[in-house]
Design a protein around this motif. Structure first.
Motif, PDB file in Angstrom:
ATOM      1  N   ASN A 141     -23.399  23.697 -33.877  1.00  0.00           N
ATOM      2  CA  ASN A 141     -24.789  23.631 -33.402  1.00  0.00           C
ATOM      3  C   ASN A 141     -25.370  22.239 -33.584  1.00  0.00           C
ATOM      4  OD1 ASN A 141     -24.888  26.342 -32.802  1.00  0.00           O
ATOM      5  ND2 ASN A 141     -26.698  26.758 -34.043  1.00  0.00           N
ATOM      6  N   GLU A 142     -26.445  21.989 -32.832  1.00  0.00           N
ATOM      7  CA  GLU A 142     -27.200  20.756 -33.034  1.00  0.00           C
ATOM      8  C   GLU A 142     -27.718  20.705 -34.468  1.00  0.00           C
ATOM      9  OE1 GLU A 142     -27.552  17.953 -32.958  1.00  0.00           O
ATOM     10  OE2 GLU A 142     -28.687  17.298 -31.213  1.00  0.00           O
ATOM     11  N   ARG A 143     -28.034  19.513 -34.941  1.00  0.00           N
ATOM     12  CA  ARG A 143     -28.681  19.360 -36.231  1.00  0.00           C
ATOM     13  C   ARG A 143     -29.997  20.162 -36.206  1.00  0.00           C
ATOM     14  NH1 ARG A 143     -32.187  15.013 -38.829  1.00  0.00           N
ATOM     15  NH2 ARG A 143     -32.011  13.671 -36.993  1.00  0.00           N
ATOM     16  N   HIS A 144     -30.278  20.962 -37.225  1.00  0.00           N
ATOM     17  CA  HIS A 144     -31.545  21.683 -37.289  1.00  0.00           C
ATOM     18  C   HIS A 144     -32.639  20.652 -37.531  1.00  0.00           C
ATOM     19  CE1 HIS A 144     -34.733  24.390 -38.247  1.00  0.00           C
ATOM     20  NE2 HIS A 144     -33.968  25.449 -38.067  1.00  0.00           N
ATOM     21  N   TYR A 145     -33.621  20.593 -36.624  1.00  0.00           N
ATOM     22  CA  TYR A 145     -34.629  19.531 -36.711  1.00  0.00           C
ATOM     23  C   TYR A 145     -35.845  19.938 -37.544  1.00  0.00           C
ATOM     24  CZ  TYR A 145     -33.801  15.002 -34.467  1.00  0.00           C
ATOM     25  OH  TYR A 145     -33.409  13.710 -34.206  1.00  0.00           O
ATOM     26  N   GLY A 146     -35.753  21.061 -38.276  1.00  0.00           N
ATOM     27  CA  GLY A 146     -36.822  21.451 -39.200  1.00  0.00           C
ATOM     28  C   GLY A 146     -38.158  21.625 -38.503  1.00  0.00           C
ATOM     29  N   TRP A 185     -36.533  10.045 -39.719  1.00  0.00           N
ATOM     30  CA  TRP A 185     -36.250  11.454 -39.420  1.00  0.00           C
ATOM     31  C   TRP A 185     -35.166  11.587 -38.359  1.00  0.00           C
ATOM     32  CZ3 TRP A 185     -42.120  12.878 -39.017  1.00  0.00           C
ATOM     33  CH2 TRP A 185     -42.596  13.248 -40.278  1.00  0.00           C
ATOM     34  N   ARG A 186     -35.218  10.699 -37.378  1.00  0.00           N
ATOM     35  CA  ARG A 186     -34.316  10.861 -36.234  1.00  0.00           C
ATOM     36  C   ARG A 186     -32.897  10.358 -36.543  1.00  0.00           C
ATOM     37  NH1 ARG A 186     -34.466   8.109 -30.606  1.00  0.00           N
ATOM     38  NH2 ARG A 186     -33.282   9.694 -29.488  1.00  0.00           N
ATOM     39  N   ARG A 187     -32.792   9.228 -37.237  1.00  0.00           N
ATOM     40  CA  ARG A 187     -31.471   8.599 -37.347  1.00  0.00           C
ATOM     41  C   ARG A 187     -30.988   8.273 -38.753  1.00  0.00           C
ATOM     42  NH1 ARG A 187     -30.760  10.766 -33.479  1.00  0.00           N
ATOM     43  NH2 ARG A 187     -30.272  10.030 -31.378  1.00  0.00           N
ATOM     44  N   SER A 188     -31.827   8.458 -39.815  1.00  0.00           N
ATOM     45  CA  SER A 188     -31.294   8.148 -41.145  1.00  0.00           C
ATOM     46  C   SER A 188     -30.208   9.172 -41.471  1.00  0.00           C
ATOM     47  CB  SER A 188     -32.395   8.207 -42.205  1.00  0.00           C
ATOM     48  OG  SER A 188     -32.688   9.550 -42.493  1.00  0.00           O
ATOM     49  N   HIS A 232     -23.397  18.806 -29.178  1.00  0.00           N
ATOM     50  CA  HIS A 232     -24.744  18.211 -29.133  1.00  0.00           C
ATOM     51  C   HIS A 232     -24.759  16.765 -29.622  1.00  0.00           C
ATOM     52  CE1 HIS A 232     -26.368  22.300 -28.595  1.00  0.00           C
ATOM     53  NE2 HIS A 232     -25.254  22.613 -29.242  1.00  0.00           N
ATOM     54  N   GLY A 233     -25.890  16.111 -29.327  1.00  0.00           N
ATOM     55  CA  GLY A 233     -26.035  14.711 -29.728  1.00  0.00           C
ATOM     56  C   GLY A 233     -25.658  14.484 -31.180  1.00  0.00           C
ATOM     57  N   ASN A 234     -26.252  15.278 -32.079  1.00  0.00           N
ATOM     58  CA  ASN A 234     -26.040  15.001 -33.500  1.00  0.00           C
ATOM     59  C   ASN A 234     -24.815  15.690 -34.092  1.00  0.00           C
ATOM     60  OD1 ASN A 234     -28.343  13.174 -34.153  1.00  0.00           O
ATOM     61  ND2 ASN A 234     -29.471  14.904 -33.276  1.00  0.00           N
TER      62      ASN A 234
HETATM   63  C1  DG2 Z   1     -31.458  16.557 -29.355  1.00  0.00           C
HETATM   64  C2  DG2 Z   1     -31.091  15.289 -30.058  1.00  0.00           C
HETATM   65  O1  DG2 Z   1     -30.333  17.369 -29.411  1.00  0.00           O
HETATM   66  O2  DG2 Z   1     -32.189  14.533 -30.263  1.00  0.00           O
HETATM   67  O3  DG2 Z   1     -32.331  18.159 -30.903  1.00  0.00           O
HETATM   68  O4  DG2 Z   1     -33.770  16.989 -29.731  1.00  0.00           O
HETATM   69  O5  DG2 Z   1     -28.163  17.056 -28.131  1.00  0.00           O
HETATM   70  O6  DG2 Z   1     -29.072  19.311 -28.466  1.00  0.00           O
HETATM   71  O7  DG2 Z   1     -30.248  17.673 -26.934  1.00  0.00           O
HETATM   72  P1  DG2 Z   1     -29.429  17.881 -28.176  1.00  0.00           P
HETATM   73  C3  DG2 Z   1     -32.610  17.288 -30.053  1.00  0.00           C
HETATM   74  P2  DG2 Z   1     -32.177  13.099 -30.963  1.00  0.00           P
HETATM   75  O8  DG2 Z   1     -31.651  13.247 -32.355  1.00  0.00           O
HETATM   76  O9  DG2 Z   1     -31.338  12.169 -30.109  1.00  0.00           O
HETATM   77  O10 DG2 Z   1     -33.642  12.699 -30.956  1.00  0.00           O
END
Ligand code: DG2
Length: 247
Positions: free
Chosen positions: A86-91, A113-116, A182-184
């Protein structure tokens, strides 16, 4: 030599709106669907034929795998899915606009928050409209493993068991593996593969819908650090766009 293909999902509806997404289950935009199909065509044109696909549990990655494999006449491939991709959980940032967050908290906090590597956003409350508490797809996940926020370090730690236990065995069996994620979660995997440092990883961005191919040696180390994008020119512009999100 084993071949690993990484594919970030095509543009999602929330990527298009500039919202932090994380574990919120949004769909691909029409542009994202096209990107996914094109990703599959790029694979086919390069003569790369995956034997198995691994995806996250999120719709945008699953849709991308289906559309890409459909375009490559490979819809029949076996698929494995895991929350660990899964994508990183963005809280508590989930559902928030990236540009507004940058304006409200400033560039430094926004990028922290975004890249550290090791600073997670504040945790999301269970009763937040964008919380995944109670989502049936995570019903079997022990509550102590269910994230309420994550930094990239947390993603590396929860993704690596899946790499070693599920993806490496496929590679060891001689299978070409496609990972649609996913991106992260892909930044976490690339960090591991390329041995990228905790600070250096802040500068790495992954574009949507363009296959990234790694040829791996017997120890699963990349033959070429960074792998190769199947459309290097398009990848360059798209990487820049991801880096500039929120501006
Ligand atoms: C993006 C990545 O994830 O965002 O969660 O907003 O790959 O599932 O679209 P994805 C999100 P950034 O960390 O690049 O801001």
């Amino acid at each position: 030599m084993a071949t690993l293909v990484l594919l970030r999902h095509g543009e999602s509806d929330w990527n298009a709106k500039g919202l932090f997404t994380g574990w919120v289950d949004v769909s691909l935009s029409a542009k994202g669907e096209d990107e996914a199909r094109r990703g599959g065509k790029l694979l086919q044109e390069a003569g790369l034929r995956p034997d198995v696909v691994h995806t996250s549990l999120l719709t945008r990655a699953i849709q991308t795998a289906q559309l890409a494999l459909g375009a490559a006449d490979l819809l029949w491939l076996p698929a494995k899915r895991s929350w660990r991709l899964n994508e990183r959980h963005y809280g508590a940032l989930q559902g928030k606009n990236k540009a507004q967050t940058r304006e409200e908290f400033g560039e430094e906090q926004f990028m922290l928050w975004r890249r550290s590597y090791d600073t997670p956003p504040p945790p999301i409350a269970d009763d937040d409209e964008f919380s995944q508490a109670g989502d049936p797809r995570y019903a079997l996940l022990p509550s102590e493993l269910m994230p309420r926020t994550e930094c990239l370090k947390d993603v590396v730690e929860r993704m690596l068991p899946y790499w070693y236990d599920e993806i490496v065995p496929d590679l060891a069996a001689g299978r070409t593996v496609l990972v649609a994620a996913h991106g992260n979660s892909l930044r976490a995997l690339v960090k591991h593969l390329d041995g990228i440092g905790d600070e250096e990883i802040a500068g790495l961005n992954i574009p949507t819908g363009i296959p990234l191919v790694y040829d791996l040696d017997a120890d699963y180390n990349p033959a070429v650090r960074g792998g190769r994008y199947l459309d290097a020119e398009a990848a360059k512009a798209a990487i820049e766009a991801v880096a500039n999100q929120g501006r």
